[in-house]
Structures are given as C-alpha cells and as structure tokens.
Design an enzyme around this catalytic site. Structure first.
Site, PDB file in Angstrom:
ATOM      1  N   ASP A  14     -62.369 -64.825 -20.126  1.00  0.00           N
ATOM      2  CA  ASP A  14     -62.660 -63.796 -21.126  1.00  0.00           C
ATOM      3  C   ASP A  14     -62.552 -62.413 -20.485  1.00  0.00           C
ATOM      4  O   ASP A  14     -63.126 -62.165 -19.421  1.00  0.00           O
ATOM      5  CB  ASP A  14     -64.059 -63.997 -21.699  1.00  0.00           C
ATOM      6  CG  ASP A  14     -64.344 -63.077 -22.878  1.00  0.00           C
ATOM      7  OD1 ASP A  14     -63.379 -62.653 -23.553  1.00  0.00           O
ATOM      8  OD2 ASP A  14     -65.528 -62.793 -23.128  1.00  0.00           O
ATOM      9  N   MET A  68     -67.407 -66.869 -15.332  1.00  0.00           N
ATOM     10  CA  MET A  68     -66.626 -68.088 -15.461  1.00  0.00           C
ATOM     11  C   MET A  68     -65.567 -67.926 -16.535  1.00  0.00           C
ATOM     12  O   MET A  68     -65.788 -67.245 -17.540  1.00  0.00           O
ATOM     13  CB  MET A  68     -67.564 -69.240 -15.823  1.00  0.00           C
ATOM     14  CG  MET A  68     -66.923 -70.614 -15.807  1.00  0.00           C
ATOM     15  SD  MET A  68     -66.575 -71.161 -14.127  1.00  0.00           S
ATOM     16  CE  MET A  68     -68.236 -71.237 -13.455  1.00  0.00           C
ATOM     17  N   HIS A  72     -72.216 -61.948 -21.359  1.00  0.00           N
ATOM     18  CA  HIS A  72     -72.487 -63.224 -22.018  1.00  0.00           C
ATOM     19  C   HIS A  72     -73.928 -63.636 -21.736  1.00  0.00           C
ATOM     20  O   HIS A  72     -74.289 -63.939 -20.600  1.00  0.00           O
ATOM     21  CB  HIS A  72     -71.542 -64.317 -21.493  1.00  0.00           C
ATOM     22  CG  HIS A  72     -70.101 -64.048 -21.762  1.00  0.00           C
ATOM     23  ND1 HIS A  72     -69.088 -64.608 -21.010  1.00  0.00           N
ATOM     24  CD2 HIS A  72     -69.485 -63.283 -22.693  1.00  0.00           C
ATOM     25  CE1 HIS A  72     -67.919 -64.204 -21.481  1.00  0.00           C
ATOM     26  NE2 HIS A  72     -68.143 -63.393 -22.498  1.00  0.00           N
ATOM     27  N   SER A 132     -70.097 -62.042 -17.071  1.00  0.00           N
ATOM     28  CA  SER A 132     -70.665 -63.314 -17.522  1.00  0.00           C
ATOM     29  C   SER A 132     -71.579 -63.858 -16.436  1.00  0.00           C
ATOM     30  O   SER A 132     -72.531 -63.194 -16.055  1.00  0.00           O
ATOM     31  CB  SER A 132     -69.543 -64.294 -17.885  1.00  0.00           C
ATOM     32  OG  SER A 132     -70.074 -65.472 -18.470  1.00  0.00           O
TER      33      SER A 132
END
Length: 343
Positions: A287, A284, A190, A164
């Site tokens: 996930d 962050m 992401h 991410s």
C-alpha cells in the site's frame, strides 16, 4: 515451520479463549502462556518465541515497563491486546510508540478475539519483523528512478505520509523533528479506529505541530498534522489553488486497506502535484507504492524509509522497486531531507 507464540494475559478465561483461537491456525503454535509480567519474562527467556501477545491492561503490573524490558533485553515482536477502555487505548498508543509492532482490539466474552482471522493475520505480519540496530548513514538516491519532472526545490505546500506495521514509532521519530510551522501534513497509518484518537494525542504531545484526527471538509492548515481516523473511510485531499481540505469517504479497499495510503497519495498527486511531498514509512505489503509513484511522476519530492531502519520493509521496498522514491533515507534523517527543501 510454525510461528511460536507466548501469550501474556492475566485473565484465565481470556487466556483459554485466545489459546483456543490461535491453536486452530495450522501455522501458529502457542508454546506457553503467562498470567503476569514475571511469568512472561521467564517464559520469553525460556522459549524465545517468534511473537508475544501482551495484554497491556493487566492489574498489578506496568505493561509499558514490561514492554521496555522485552525490547531492551530480548527484542521480540509484540502485539498489544487491548480492551475497550479509554485508558487502555491511551496505553496502547504509548506502547506502539515504544516499539510494539501492532495492536488488536479485543471484544467481550467468548467473542473477544472474533472469528475473522484478523489477529492471526497480525501475528503472521509480526513474525516477519526482525530487529536490527539501525546504522546511521546519509540518504541515497534509489538504484533506479522512473521518468519524472525535475523537482523545483521549493518547500512543499503539503506533505503526505503513509505507514503501517511499526509506523506509530516511526511517525513519532519523523514528526517530532517537524517545525511548528510545517506545511499541512496528512497521514494514513493502518490502525484500528479505536486507537486512532489516542495515537493522535500521543503524537500531539510529542511534536511541535498540532496533531489531530482528520474530519470531513476540515481545512488543512500550516502547523497542523491530520491523522486518518481509521474508521473504514479513505482519507484524501480536496481543493485547489492552495486552499486544501480533508475528505473522508467510504469506498472499496485499495491494496487491501481502508483507509489506504494509495488513496491519499493519488489524491495529492492529482490536486497538488509537484508542490507536494510524499513519505512512505515502514509497513507490510505494498500500500502506498503506486501512489508514491504517482506523486513522483507528478514532480513531487518523494522519500522512502530505508530497509535497515524499517520494522517491516514491505511498503518502502515495493515503492523503491517501482522507482517511486527520489530519496531512500534512514528514519532519523527523513525530516531533515524533507526540510532541506525549505532551506
């Protein structure tokens, strides 16, 4: 304490809209705005902001060179603000590879920055980034580990990677060390779907394997890396018996994300299990942590990026806390750790 922002944007209208939008957030303070790189450099030096938003498509400047100067002279979390042009998307992908922590796709006119709070959320994430010089050291086993079958030591039949915030730069580091005949590799990063094609192209140019966007039912082949298109569909792996294919499906957000790293990892744990490998990089939130644990419990070889080399340690930290990582490794050693299996 407020998050202090410097805006670098050549359009007076866009500067005003962006300043108005961010000033409505109680925890964000716009301390200065700049119309070009020269102004931006002076204001960053003067105000030492927590985050910089940078319009990468400003005329009369090289936004990538400006980013390089920021990262070299005064490392600061930078969010790239990009328009809808193909050139802008390509430059944004390059900026992410050079150390920008995130990107935001602006719209047109008064709605350029929306009202959904996404930009503010990106700024809050970026404000948690700290830049430290990574210390080279050997990879280590995690402090604790959940019960799992002993790994066979064989080369993986498929590699799954999740990332991410700061992940594009990390992916460049990891994938550039992959051999041309690497196992099929599937990646969830992401990112806004507008930038995914340019990121895939940027990685393809930098890596020996072929890097491309995943498509529905696309067979997963050795020597290829498949990046989730980031278009509100989960990327998972289907198939059995060594014949695997990409699946793209709509569904609810998992761990707040669509596509989700967890969705990918769970599918790989179910379909491939001990013959797979999973890698969780900077990002962050959490996930991928539960999914990496599922891979670990299935006997797969699992790696989490270590704190010192992460832009944001959230996702790897969550996985390590669960005992999901067999190895915790600095970014620069992750590929060598993985392909020690193949030796």
């Amino acid at each position: 304490m407020s998050i202090r922002i410097v805006i670098v944007e050549d359009s007076p209208t866009m500067r005003a809209i962006l300043m108005s939008r961010l000033s409505s957030e109680p925890d964000i303070e716009v301390v200065a705005t700049a119309a070009n790189a020269a102004e931006g450099r002076e204001l960053i030096r003067q105000f030492d902001p927590d985050v910089v938003t940078l319009d990468i498509e400003m005329p009369g400047m090289n936004g990538l060179d400006f980013l390089d100067k920021i990262m070299a002279l005064r490392p600061t979390p930078v969010i790239i603000i990009s328009g809808s042009t193909q050139e802008g998307a390509a430059t944004t992908a390059e900026a992410l590879a050079r150390g920008a922590v995130s990107c935001y796709a602006k719209g047109q006119g008064a709605n350029a920055f929306g009202s959904d709070g996404k930009l503010a959320a990106l700024i809050r994430e970026a404000a948690q980034v700290t830049f430290t010089k990574p210390v080279s050291r050997a990879a280590t086993p995690p402090a604790s580990s959940s019960a799992a079958p002993a790994h066979t030591g064989a080369a993986p039949k498929l590699v799954a990677i999740g990332a991410s915030t700061g992940g594009v730069e990390a992916l460049h580091s990891v994938l550039s060390a992959f051999p041309a005949n690497c196992p099929p590799t599937v990646v969830v990063q992401h990112v806004n779907a507008r930038f995914a094609p340019s990121i895939a192209l940027s990685l393809d140019r930098a890596c020996a394997p072929r890097v491309l966007l995943a498509e529905p039912d696309l067979p997963l082949r050795a020597g290829h890396v498949y990046l989730a298109p980031g278009d509100e569909r989960h990327l998972t792996v289907g198939g059995t018996g060594g014949q695997f294919h990409a699946r793209l499906r709509a569904g609810p957000r998992i761990a707040g994300h669509l596509p989700s790293v967890d969705a990918l990892f769970f599918s790989v744990a179910e379909r491939i299990g001990a013959e797979a490998a999973g890698i969780l990089l900077t990002g962050m939130g959490a996930d991928g942590a539960e999914g990496l644990l599922a891979l670990h419990r299935a006997g797969a070889f699992t790696i989490a990026q270590d704190e010192a080399s992460c832009t944001v340690f959230g996702m790897p930290r969550a996985a390590i806390a669960l005992g999901a990582a067999r190895v915790v490794a600095p970014l620069e050693t992750i590929s060598s750790q993985l392909f020690r299996l193949a030796a």
